[in-house]
Design a protein around this motif. Structure first.
Motif, mmCIF file in Angstrom:
data_model
loop_
_atom_site.group_PDB
_atom_site.id
_atom_site.type_symbol
_atom_site.label_atom_id
_atom_site.label_comp_id
_atom_site.label_asym_id
_atom_site.label_seq_id
_atom_site.Cartn_x
_atom_site.Cartn_y
_atom_site.Cartn_z
ATOM 1 N N UNK A 102 0.807 -1.215 0.000
ATOM 2 C CA UNK A 102 0.000 0.000 0.000
ATOM 3 C C UNK A 102 0.835 1.256 0.000
ATOM 4 N N UNK A 103 1.775 1.360 0.949
ATOM 5 C CA UNK A 103 2.637 2.538 1.007
ATOM 6 C C UNK A 103 3.733 2.484 -0.046
ATOM 7 N N UNK A 104 4.045 1.282 -0.516
ATOM 8 C CA UNK A 104 5.029 1.185 -1.594
ATOM 9 C C UNK A 104 4.493 1.834 -2.869
ATOM 10 N N UNK A 105 3.188 1.715 -3.111
ATOM 11 C CA UNK A 105 2.616 2.258 -4.344
ATOM 12 C C UNK A 105 2.158 3.703 -4.195
ATOM 13 N N UNK A 106 1.767 4.120 -2.985
ATOM 14 C CA UNK A 106 1.239 5.480 -2.817
ATOM 15 C C UNK A 106 2.272 6.456 -2.269
ATOM 16 N N UNK A 107 3.211 5.989 -1.417
ATOM 17 C CA UNK A 107 4.215 6.877 -0.821
ATOM 18 C C UNK A 107 5.636 6.524 -1.246
ATOM 19 N N UNK A 108 5.785 5.553 -2.143
ATOM 20 C CA UNK A 108 7.118 5.078 -2.548
ATOM 21 C C UNK A 108 7.921 4.623 -1.336
ATOM 22 N N UNK A 109 7.225 3.992 -0.386
ATOM 23 C CA UNK A 109 7.866 3.483 0.830
ATOM 24 C C UNK A 109 7.650 1.974 0.884
ATOM 25 N N UNK A 110 8.567 1.174 0.353
ATOM 26 C CA UNK A 110 8.350 -0.272 0.259
ATOM 27 C C UNK A 110 8.511 -1.029 1.570
ATOM 28 N N UNK A 111 8.545 -0.329 2.690
ATOM 29 C CA UNK A 111 8.610 -0.975 3.995
ATOM 30 C C UNK A 111 7.806 -0.155 4.978
ATOM 31 N N UNK A 112 7.103 -0.845 5.860
ATOM 32 C CA UNK A 112 6.360 -0.146 6.906
ATOM 33 C C UNK A 112 7.306 0.649 7.798
ATOM 34 N N UNK A 113 8.548 0.227 7.884
ATOM 35 C CA UNK A 113 9.535 0.924 8.716
ATOM 36 C C UNK A 113 9.907 2.291 8.157
ATOM 37 N N UNK A 114 9.545 2.568 6.922
ATOM 38 C CA UNK A 114 9.783 3.896 6.357
ATOM 39 C C UNK A 114 8.606 4.835 6.608
ATOM 40 N N UNK A 115 7.512 4.294 7.108
ATOM 41 C CA UNK A 115 6.336 5.104 7.416
ATOM 42 C C UNK A 115 6.215 5.318 8.919
ATOM 43 N N UNK A 116 6.417 4.265 9.691
ATOM 44 C CA UNK A 116 6.395 4.329 11.151
ATOM 45 C C UNK A 116 7.633 3.626 11.692
ATOM 46 N N UNK A 117 8.023 4.014 12.897
ATOM 47 C CA UNK A 117 9.173 3.361 13.533
ATOM 48 C C UNK A 117 8.701 2.084 14.225
ATOM 49 N N UNK A 118 8.041 1.223 13.489
ATOM 50 C CA UNK A 118 7.391 0.055 14.056
ATOM 51 C C UNK A 118 8.280 -1.166 14.152
ATOM 52 N N UNK A 119 9.506 -0.999 14.634
ATOM 53 C CA UNK A 119 10.414 -2.135 14.769
ATOM 54 C C UNK A 119 9.886 -3.174 15.751
ATOM 55 N N UNK A 120 8.971 -2.752 16.640
ATOM 56 C CA UNK A 120 8.405 -3.687 17.609
ATOM 57 C C UNK A 120 7.649 -4.819 16.910
ATOM 58 N N UNK A 121 7.250 -4.608 15.657
ATOM 59 C CA UNK A 121 6.536 -5.657 14.932
ATOM 60 C C UNK A 121 7.380 -6.913 14.762
ATOM 61 N N UNK A 122 8.693 -6.763 14.820
ATOM 62 C CA UNK A 122 9.541 -7.953 14.704
ATOM 63 C C UNK A 122 9.307 -8.918 15.863
ATOM 64 N N UNK A 123 8.799 -8.413 17.002
ATOM 65 C CA UNK A 123 8.462 -9.308 18.103
ATOM 66 C C UNK A 123 7.261 -10.184 17.762
ATOM 67 N N UNK A 124 6.425 -9.718 16.830
ATOM 68 C CA UNK A 124 5.258 -10.495 16.421
ATOM 69 C C UNK A 124 5.546 -11.419 15.250
ATOM 70 N N UNK A 125 6.651 -11.190 14.555
ATOM 71 C CA UNK A 125 6.948 -11.965 13.349
ATOM 72 C C UNK A 125 6.963 -13.466 13.605
#
Length: 725
Positions: A76-99
């Motif tokens: 979604x953000x890769x196509x609309x904001x040219x941000x191919x990672x959620x980490x470029x939109x939010x500092x959501x590194x905590x998501x790696x704990x859920x991976x």
């Protein structure tokens, strides 16, 4: 674990053991009840097809990417904001704990369970902080109950899945640890918050200022007194005293640690941002937003300007009045907590979009931080206002609590309160607290009257499960793993577990897909409700047998029909559900009114109302009814009337043009009707006109449009009857 945390936080010798045990038990009950209700209703929203790509599917895709060695890629953000990672939109590194958990169970249900759990657990440290501040478990339980029933929290929890849900738990836990001088664990929690969302370091900086203010009271007092003194000798004496207070202030461990916290908050904000700009961005070959963007603007680059808010300024301010009203205004009794709420309030008011000041979006989690902390500290003032006021600086006054604790002599035990006949909730009647909780529940999605009626997506839920989910899931499962697929945003969560999946933006103009007329995706999954968002280059080929074929259709869901198109598919379309059968009658109430149309009452017509052209106008009179139809031969039976607005109109003059089409189909029929074929001059009787068309394949959003052709001729439609052959 919840029980142990509830037992350990804030033990105090003055607390009545029976009251404390009872409060802990009720706290556990409240946490578990919230968890069950929130997780269940979130799952129900998914079953009703209300979940969205940008608020669930993108997190699914990011976690799926992480579980397969990627950098939390989401399309979604890769196509609309040219941000191919959620980490470029939010500092959501905590998501790696859920991976790792998502790798074992790649389902949105896991995200609903996690979100409901972290939101519910935030009540535990809030309970502890309030209990320590007031000395009363009853007040701790009241703060926890208000948080768990607070309208913004409940409505945000039902809006799919968001990183903002982690923020209350992190900041309430940080506050509890910091007040207990557990600086190292608090720093770990703050660091985890900085790796969750970029706003967390902003809140910790505000908390640092909040902690730094109380010890400065004696300094400010001495400064004011020194400025008032006209005697130079006395002035020097007070200046020396002022310096002594400043030195004592800087020797205060909590003051020093609060200064360190303020500095660390800047590091916590700009550190992850620098990692985005200089690490992740170059690694992925893109240029992310600069490190200061989110303090001064939005992820898509729009600045925070008062001009953005002016058109809806009153509505935005009313929103904050409502938020304070939903806490009983208790936070206003502790003005120092405005240090936390005013900056956040200003930010939300200046935000270019109205979502931050609308119930039902994820930002209610962030609103809960300053307002619930304000509520906890405001309860201290409730205690102070309910007892005789002591002189400023007296050990029994509210100002003697340097760091915001309940001052000595102000927090009696429950036993002492019972002995004096004072209510544990002090002089505010218990009915008022209950009314506050009931008011919050009444304005939340838990109220059946507000379900599907609220202002935003968090209210899109009902207790009556509609059919279609399992059929849509089976349709989506027909898409092979790894295939490229474009899906409308309401269906994207069904196909989010893959790098080849792309959601369609709600705005057609925002579409930036890696496909074109010569390079098409393998599958297209479309709902009737979102069909208008399919870009033109894609819809042109969906019913072209040389490009696509209709592999399957689900006839009835909360989003209308759902269709799956497949490249080079020449097999038999698979149907699920019951298609429309028999003649279908559509009156004015089922059709859209064109720019040249109006609804009028009729006499002598098959229906009591009709759609009539405006006098002296041409153009679209009606369009619709936007229904799904199986393949076959049809007759569209229209009850029409026409008349002349004045004399001199030839009976053969063209009066009405008709055409019909469906989603992504060419014209199914077109016809010009003249005045004589519709009515006799001066007559007001309706005539029956039959139009025939054939559907080689099932279609959705079938519409039949009528255009007035001559401003001298009025036309009217009473009803449309679709009759299968």
């Amino acid at each position: 674990m919840v029980w142990e945390l509830a037992v350990r936080i804030g033990r105090h010798p003055s607390w009545d053991p029976r009251g404390e045990r009872g409060a802990r038990r009720w706290l556990v009950v409240g946490v578990l009840l919230y968890f069950v209700v929130a997780a269940t209703l979130s799952q129900l929203r998914l079953w009703e097809l209300h979940a969205q790509a940008w608020d669930l599917g993108l997190y699914q895709q990011a976690l799926w990417s992480g579980s397969h060695g990627g950098t939390l890629y989401e399309a979604g953000d890769a196509t609309t904001l040219s941000a191919p990672s959620l980490l470029l939109v939010h500092t959501g590194f905590v998501l790696y704990l859920l991976v790792p958990f998502y790798a074992l169970w790649p389902s949105p249900t896991l995200l609903f369970l996690v979100q409901a759990l972290v939101v519910a657990l935030a009540a535990v440290p809030l309970f502890g902080v309030t209990r320590e501040l007031t000395g009363l478990p009853a007040y701790g339980l009241l703060a926890a109950a208000l948080y768990l029933s607070w309208t913004p929290v409940l409505s945000s929890n039902l809006y799919d899945f968001h990183l903002e849900a982690f923020v209350p738990l992190e900041l309430f836990l940080f506050l509890w640890l910091w007040r207990r001088a557990k600086y190292l664990p608090a720093a770990v929690v703050a660091a985890l918050g900085a790796l969750t969302l970029e706003v967390v370091p902003v809140f910790t900086a505000l908390l640092a200022i909040f902690f730094l203010l109380p010890p400065l009271h004696p300094v400010f007092d001495r400064l004011r007194e020194a400025l008032r003194r006209s005697d130079r000798t006395m002035g020097r004496e007070y200046r020396r005293a002022l310096l002594a207070h400043l030195r004592a202030y800087l020797r205060d461990r909590r003051a020093v640690m609060s200064l360190v916290l303020l500095l660390g908050s800047f590091v916590g904000y700009y550190g992850p941002r620098a990692l985005q700009e200089y690490g992740i961005g170059p690694h992925l070959g893109v240029a992310p937003p600069s490190v200061g963007t989110f303090l001064l603007g939005t992820p898509d680059g729009r600045p925070l300007l008062l001009a953005n808010a002016l058109p809806t300024l009153s509505t935005r301010l009313e929103f904050w009045v409502l938020l304070y009203a939903l806490t009983g205004g208790i936070g206003l009794l502790a003005p120092r907590t405005l240090v936390l709420s005013l900056p956040w309030m200003t930010y939300t008011v200046l935000w270019p979009y109205p979502s931050m000041t609308t119930l039902g979006y994820q930002y209610g989690f962030l609103d809960a931080v300053p307002l619930m902390i304000g509520f906890a500290f405001g309860l201290v003032r409730v205690q102070a206002l309910s007892r005789p006021r002591a002189p400023r600086g007296d050990p029994g006054s509210d100002n003697s609590g340097t760091w915001g604790e309940a001052p000595k002599g102000l927090a009696p035990s429950l036993g002492a309160l019972r002995a004096t006949g004072t209510s544990p909730l002090l002089r505010i009647p218990g009915a008022a607290w209950i009314a506050l909780l009931v008011l919050n529940l009444a304005l939340s999605p838990l109220n059946p009257l507000l379900q599907d009626q609220g202002p935003a997506a968090g209210y899109q839920v009902s207790y009556q499960l509609s059919g279609g989910f399992s059929q849509v899931q089976a349709l989506a499962d027909r898409i092979p793993s790894g295939a490229s697929v474009v899906a409308t945003q309401d269906l994207f969560p069904f196909v989010a577990n893959g790098l080849g999946s792309y959601p369609l933006s709600p705005s057609k103009g925002d579409q930036v897909l890696p496909f074109n007329l010569t390079d098409l995706p393998s599958y297209v999954l479309v709902s009737q409700g979102e069909a208008a968002t399919v870009p033109d280059f894609l819809s042109l080929g969906l019913y072209s047998r040389s490009e696509f074929g209709l592999e399957g259709i689900v006839w009835s869901t909360t989003q209308g029909s759902v269709l799956l198109f497949a490249r080079a598919f020449h097999g038999t379309t698979q149907f699920a559900g019951v298609p429309p059968q028999g003649p279908q009658v559509y009156g004015a109430e089922n059709l859209a009114i064109g720019t040249s149309g109006q609804v009028v009452s009729t006499q002598g017509a098959p229906t009591p109302t009709a759609i009539e052209s405006l006098p002296g106008s041409t153009g679209t009179v009606w369009y619709g009814p936007y229904v799904s139809l199986p393949p076959g031969n049809y007759t569209a039976r229209l009850w029409l009337d026409a008349w002349s607005w004045g004399g001199g109109v030839a009976r053969g003059s063209p009066a009405l043009y008709l055409d019909a089409s469906g989603f992504a189909t060419p014209l199914l029929l077109s016809d010009n009707l003249n005045l004589s074929s519709l009515s006799s001059l001066g007559s007001s009787s309706y005539v029956e006109v039959d139009e025939h068309f054939t559907l080689p394949e099932a279609v959705t959003n079938f519409e039949l449009r009528g255009y007035a052709l001559d401003p001298r001729i009025g036309v009217a439609l009473s009803s449309i009857i679709l009759v299968p052959a």
